[in-house]
Design an enzyme around this catalytic site. Structure first.
Site, PDB file in Angstrom:
ATOM      1  N   GLU A  30       0.827  -1.211   0.000  1.00  0.00           N
ATOM      2  CA  GLU A  30       0.000   0.000   0.000  1.00  0.00           C
ATOM      3  C   GLU A  30       0.859   1.259   0.000  1.00  0.00           C
ATOM      4  OE1 GLU A  30      -3.792  -0.735   2.591  1.00  0.00           O
ATOM      5  OE2 GLU A  30      -2.065  -1.462   3.689  1.00  0.00           O
ATOM      6  N   ASP A  75      -4.839   2.768  -1.001  1.00  0.00           N
ATOM      7  CA  ASP A  75      -3.763   3.487  -0.312  1.00  0.00           C
ATOM      8  C   ASP A  75      -2.559   3.699  -1.226  1.00  0.00           C
ATOM      9  OD1 ASP A  75      -4.499   4.302   2.296  1.00  0.00           O
ATOM     10  OD2 ASP A  75      -4.690   2.193   2.835  1.00  0.00           O
TER      11      ASP A  75
HETATM   12  C1  PEP Z   1      -6.404  -0.453   0.048  1.00  0.00           C
HETATM   13  O1  PEP Z   1      -5.757   0.424   0.626  1.00  0.00           O
HETATM   14  O2  PEP Z   1      -6.503  -0.538  -1.190  1.00  0.00           O
HETATM   15  C2  PEP Z   1      -7.105  -1.490   0.844  1.00  0.00           C
HETATM   16  C3  PEP Z   1      -7.655  -2.528   0.264  1.00  0.00           C
HETATM   17  O3  PEP Z   1      -7.196  -1.274   2.172  1.00  0.00           O
HETATM   18  P1  PEP Z   1      -8.231  -0.253   2.829  1.00  0.00           P
HETATM   19  O4  PEP Z   1      -9.123   0.280   1.734  1.00  0.00           O
HETATM   20  O5  PEP Z   1      -8.970  -1.002   3.876  1.00  0.00           O
HETATM   21  O6  PEP Z   1      -7.321   0.802   3.388  1.00  0.00           O
HETATM   22 MG    MG Z   2      -5.405   0.293   2.750  1.00  0.00          MG
END
Ligand code: PEP
Ligand code: MG
Length: 832
Positions: free
Chosen positions: A694, A718
């Site tokens: 991320e 992210d």
């Molecule tokens: C992301 O960051 O793409 C992810 C799947 O995690 P979250 O959306 O829960 O931060």
């Molecule tokens: Mg995430």
């Protein structure tokens, strides 16, 4: 200066009064010594305490004498006691500042107005509790530059510079908030003037009310501590926003030019009302015009202190309510949509709004009436500026204002009628985001508003809900007769009135073809995910609770690629213990009947806050203690979770553990060490351990991390935010923060290559995986698994089934060579 109600002689810092009465006596003596009151007025101050609560909120009390004792006031004055250690004013109410007010007439109101303004500005207020400089208190309580001056009398402060605004869309909410944030970092009083109008540069709504347009000349000036540096700081922020504003305008123009012309075309030439396309799709139905709801708010005067208390409480309750709404929206619709309600909560911090309400209360009006008036007056001012971007903020202000009002008096609930007939096309002047989110989609098929804009929150929500919508159709929209048949085209942004039978037939035919395509996808949703030439791509679901598993499997999921366990921790008073977590993981395994399950360890911080964990406030939560960093520093959260996971694996089916927000090898080895410790203690089986990619650092070092992990799962939400430096929750940047940006695609490519070198598999569980075009590119980049919201599965599987892997690889190569996300999207538009 000596006629000013507050002078240095009337300020006493570092006080430690023995109690409330001693504090009042001390302040009263100061007023008497300064010749402001006759000594008997001190008794009047004490008598007031017996009949009213003078605690104003935010650690401030304003003792003041009885009205009938006004003759004991010789000259209006205010004595200030600063009590750094705090003093209990009433049970449960501690104060750090005491303002004893002796008022001959209402000439203290200007200062009181400034005081109420400060109440909502913690950044300015809190330092006053400890400052060693009386001048800071005086500066903070000086009449604000936002206090209206008659036209033509606006003056600059002591140090000033001029600047010409070069933002193509004028000063709208986003850059204005950058200005006010910068201004708040300066201890000086900062003002922006345009012609005869001035604004407090620390106040967002005040700045917006200047209505600045491209090319306007503004004068930025300051007074007080570090005034010149304050002007420089503000001008720097103003100039820095220029590039972003110009780029955003250029992209919007490019998008408008590139808008597709394909779509439904009426057979004849029905009468139509043009608007702005806001959410795609074609809706056929009967018009229902939503009459503007006129709230009748009664005026029930109460004491200022009580009104202040109630308003303070209502604001706090509304903030909490909005934060819960944002969490719920995030779980159901997504992070960008949740950001809408977080941005609304920001409006509650607006000092002008609070000040205006308090002023109206000081003038003798009730708290509900005062708040409603303040919201309406500010919203009208903003709407009257004629800037569509600001009009959207006025709608948000009214929406959030209504929430506060309902906290103050729940009987004011006058929701618009909800008895809509089937196939309703809803026409309204504007619709609040929270009303849009609550629409009954079984009856409402389309939405058109006279005002608003495509970037307004209502439009964003309509897109997410799949509700065809157009906005900004003008007031003619509200003259459409209730009950008229119509066709709403959300792609073209047009409402066709009284369409002919031929038009209705062709629109129905178009809808039918769309539906057939969807039905075909649905019929094949249980087929395994693969490309036309049989390259297997596993398709999994992102779900958080065991009760969602059956629906996910029914939607075509082959397993769960992301179980966001933080949702087990939200909307409750305390963290779930090991036993409760164990029961949840076992139930999830049970529901999946042996299919793959990837459980992500608690990902708290950033946009996901859990009040009872009492995490310290951070200036940059997205860059702070979140994800893996938090897990490593709060073992009491991680260890019960790991124990529950290993116990579930021992008792039930296998599962995989995944850690969020990894940015270094050290984090991986420490987390794996903790896993191994727990595993040994429980004598549990080894589990695959993966990491989320991320942060760009993790993508760039994937080849070095690969030997230490069993798999990677790319969180494109992210990863995009960190690669593009665009807050994923930012309503105005949401459209720009596109995961198809070639920079993000290159990071994904690097992750896949790094993993392949060590024979590790790579999944994607961010939003890009659920976008059919995104899924096509990801498959072309060599990703092995895609995990998404269950609703997206059928369309993604259909897209993959239509193309050979070699074709997708070629497309991915072309996408990597594009220089913008728009270009990538154009490239993919031809992909049927
Ligand atoms: C992301 O960051 O793409 C992810 C799947 O995690 P979250 O959306 O829960 O931060
Ligand atoms: Mg995430």
């Amino acid at each position: 200066m000596s006629d000013s109600p507050l002078t240095p002689q009337l300020i006493r810092l570092g006080c430690r009064p023995a109690g409330k009465e001693a504090a009042i006596r001390e302040a009263g003596a100061m007023l008497a010594d300064a010749g402001r009151i006759a000594p008997d007025y001190i008794d009047s101050l004490l008598r007031r305490e017996a009949v009213a609560n003078t605690y104003l909120g935010h650690s401030i009390a304003i003792p003041h004498g009885m009205v009938e004792d006004r003759s004991l006031v010789l000259r209006t004055g205010v004595a200030v006691l600063q009590i750094p250690d705090g003093l209990e004013w009433n049970p449960g109410q501690r104060i750090h500042l005491l303002f004893a007010i002796a008022a001959r007439s209402d000439d203290h109101l200007v200062m009181l107005r400034q005081l109420t303004r400060l109440l909502q500005d913690e950044a300015r207020l809190l330092p006053l509790f400890h400052t060693a400089d009386p001048a800071e208190l005086i500066a903070a309580l000086e009449p604000s530059v936002a206090d209206p001056l008659p036209d033509g009398e606006a003056q600059d402060l002591d140090h000033g510079q001029e600047w010409r605004l070069d933002y193509p869309n004028g000063l709208h909410a986003r850059p204005a908030s950058l200005w006010s944030e910068a201004a708040r970092r300066s201890p000086a009083r900062l003002q922006v003037r345009h012609g005869g109008r001035t604004a407090d540069a620390k106040n967002l709504l005040s700045l917006l009310q200047l209505g600045l347009r491209h090319g306007d000349l503004v004068s930025v000036s300051a007074r007080g501590p570090q005034a010149e540096a304050g002007v420089d700081l503000l001008l720097k922020a103003m100039r820095e926003a220029s590039l972003a504003e110009q780029t955003a305008a250029a992209i919007a123009a490019q998008r408008a030019g590139a808008r597709k012309t394909v779509g439904w075309q009426p057979a004849g030439a029905p009468l139509s009302l043009p608007g702005v396309a806001a959410s795609p799709g074609l809706a056929i139905g009967t018009v229902r015009v939503l009459a503007g709801e006129q709230l009748q708010v009664p005026d029930r005067p109460i004491s200022l202190a009580e009104g202040g208390d109630r308003l303070h409480q209502a604001l706090a309750d509304t903030r909490r309510q909005l934060s819960q709404l944002a969490d719920a929206t995030q779980a159901t619709l997504g992070a960008a949509e949740a950001g809408i309600f977080r941005a609304q909560a920001e409006l509650l911090n607006d000092t002008d709004l609070i000040t205006l309400s308090c002023q109206l209360m000081v003038a003798g009006h009730g708290v509900e009436w005062s708040w409603h008036q303040a919201v309406e007056r500010l919203a009208e001012k903003i709407s009257a500026l004629g800037n569509p971007m600001l009009a959207a903020r006025a709608a948000d202000l009214r929406d959030v204002g209504r929430r506060v009002l309902l906290q103050l008096d729940p009987s004011l609930q006058t929701r618009a009628s909800t008895d809509f007939g089937p196939d309703t096309l809803l026409l309204a002047a504007d619709l609040a985001p929270s009303d849009t989110a609550a629409l009954d989609l079984s009856r409402i098929k389309g939405l058109a508003t006279a005002h608003g804009g495509p970037t307004a929150h209502t439009a964003i929500l309509a897109r997410t809900l799949g509700l065809p919508a157009l906005v900004a159709a003008g007031s003619a929209l509200l003259d459409v007769a209730d009950g008229s048949p119509a066709i709403l085209d959300g792609d073209a942004g047009r409402l066709y009135l009284n369409p002919s039978d031929a038009d209705l037939d062709s629109a129905r035919d178009w809808q039918r073809r769309q539906r057939d395509e969807r039905d075909k996808q649905q019929a094949q949703r249980q087929q395994a995910g693969q490309t036309a030439d049989g390259r297997r791509i596993e398709i999994a679901a992102n779900i958080n609770r065991p009760d969602q598993a059956a629906a996910a499997l029914d939607a075509g999921a082959e397993g769960v690629g992301l179980m966001r366990t933080e949702f087990l921790f939200l909307e409750r008073e305390a963290a779930p213990d090991e036993e409760e977590q164990l029961a949840t993981y076992l139930a999830m395994q049970q529901a999946l009947q042996g299919r793959p399950l990837i459980v992500r360890a608690l990902d708290i911080g950033g946009d996901k806050q859990v009040p009872y964990l009492n995490l310290p406030r951070e200036d940059n939560p997205f860059l702070g203690m979140r994800g893996a960093r938090l897990l490593l520093s709060r073992r009491e959260l991680l260890e019960p979770q790991l124990r529950a996971l290993y116990r579930a694996a021992k008792a039930g089916k296998p599962l995989s553990i995944m850690f969020p927000m990894i940015s270094s090898l050290k984090e991986i080895t420490r987390l794996k060490g903790l896993c191994e410790g727990v595993r040994k203690e429980l004598d549990a089986p080894q589990l695959p351990i993966g990491i989320m990619v991320e942060v760009p650092a993790a993508a760039l070092l994937a080849d070095q991390f690969a030997p230490y992990v069993d798999f990677f799962s790319i969180g494109t939400n992210d990863l995009t935010q960190y690669a593009l430096a665009m807050d994923r929750q930012h309503p105005e940047l949401a459209a720009e923060a596109d995961s198809l940006h070639p920079a993000v695609l290159r990071l994904i490519r690097q992750t896949v290559e790094g993993a392949a070198a060590h024979k590790r598999w790579v999944g994607v569980c961010g939003g890009l995986a659920g976008d059919p075009h995104g899924a096509a590119v990801l498959a072309g980049l060599g990703v092995d698994e895609l995990s998404m919201s269950p609703n997206d599965i059928a369309a993604v599987k259909a897209m993959l089934r239509r193309h050979d892997h070699a074709r997708l690889r070629e497309l991915a190569e072309q996408a990597l060579a594009c220089d913008s996300a728009e270009e990538v999207r154009q490239l993919l538009e031809g992909l049927a």
